[in-house]
Design an enzyme around this catalytic site. Structure first.
Site, PDB file in Angstrom:
ATOM      1  CE1 TYR A 148      -3.547   2.702   0.660  1.00  0.00           C
ATOM      2  CE2 TYR A 148      -2.079   3.424   2.421  1.00  0.00           C
ATOM      3  CZ  TYR A 148      -3.177   3.643   1.605  1.00  0.00           C
ATOM      4  OH  TYR A 148      -3.885   4.814   1.717  1.00  0.00           O
ATOM      5  CE  LYS A 152      -3.314   5.858  -1.671  1.00  0.00           C
ATOM      6  NZ  LYS A 152      -4.220   6.700  -2.503  1.00  0.00           N
ATOM      7  CB  VAL A 181      -9.691  10.975   6.677  1.00  0.00           C
ATOM      8  CG1 VAL A 181     -11.074  11.590   6.559  1.00  0.00           C
ATOM      9  CG2 VAL A 181      -8.624  11.957   6.197  1.00  0.00           C
TER      10      VAL A 181
END
Length: 275
Positions: A148, A152, A181
């Site tokens: 991941y 990114k 978030v």
């Protein structure tokens, strides 16, 4: 400000894309909200000036079909393109299935490039903006997130290069270095099932646990990001919980201190028996 046309990928309920749709729409802009399955954003369908569309970023056919729809409905221009669709993947690097890893990059990296290439003529015609929802994770060596984080990191760099390449064409590019978030990204991630033979079997129960951070509510995050886009921001923008840490600590802390922080949040890595 005159109403703008905005297309956002990955708008399923509970995510960053969904929150961005609501914020752009609240400010009077026309939004093309997209997802692989439009049913996952059905709560948006009654909102004025919001058009729901199917768009799978890993399918060129799907992306091309979306371009044609937007071209007709927007008069050949798109003011804002938001690349938000992405997937989380947690797995020790030694246990990663290569094909699963390719799928992560297919969405998080190649999907962004595919969408940018397809919609570029409409954005250039509008002298608009592209917002790529990257991640501060691309700068941090968090254990068990190698695929991941690497995807990114690649996306962040692609976005920054696009910023330079598209500048002569009048297009602004924002690389959103998103912090933490409050969304459902972790809940939607594939379950962590390491092989029985994994050397990390002693901490198996820890690897799949959701990491606890100081998450920023999605609505306030979206408000800040939309302010950035409409205010003409370019380049790296840090928003979200712990974004200050992501921006400054890697450049000021010595390696041993960064290692300590990463291991403290390393999903049980510190509990591994010493060899």
């Amino acid at each position: 400000m005159a109403p703008k046309t905005v297309l956002i990928t990955g708008c399923s309920t509970g995510g960053i894309g969904h929150a961005l749709v609501l914020e752009f729409q609240r400010r009077g802009h026309t939004v093309f909200a997209t997802a692989r399955s439009p049913s996952k954003m059905a709560d948006l369908k009654e909102l004025p000036n919001v058009h729901l569309m199917a768009l799978d970023v890993v399918s060129q056919v799907s992306v091309d079909a979306a371009v044609k729809q937007v071209e007709v409905k927007s008069g050949g221009k798109l003011d804002v393109l938001v690349n938000n669709a992405g997937v989380l993947f947690v797995m020790p690097a030694l246990d990663v299935d290569i094909e699963e890893a390719r799928a992560v990059f297919e969405t998080n990296y190649w999907g962004v490039l595919r969408v940018v290439q397809a919609f570029a003529p409409l954005v250039i015609a509008a002298k608009g903006s592209i917002l790529n929802v990257g991640s501060g994770a691309g700068d941090l060596p968090l254990p068990f997130q190698s695929m991941y984080n690497a995807s990114k990191a690649a996306q962040n760099m692609l976005s920054e290069v696009l910023r330079l390449e598209l500048r002569p064409l009048g297009v602004k590019v924002i690389t959103l270095m998103a912090g933490n978030v409050a969304t459902n990204i972790a809940a939607n991630a594939p379950p962590v099932e390491i092989p029985q033979s994994s050397v990390y079997d002693p901490v198996r129960s820890e690897i799949g646990k959701e990491m606890k951070y100081s998450d920023q509510p999605a609505a306030s995050f979206a408000k800040q990001v939309v302010d950035d886009v409409l205010g003409g921001s370019q380049g790296k923008v840090y928003r979200g919980g712990n974004s200050f840490i992501m921006k400054w600590l890697p450049s000021v802390l010595p390696e041993w201190a960064m290692d300590y922080l990463m291991l403290e949040n390393g999903r049980g890595l510190k509990k591994m028996p010493k060899q």
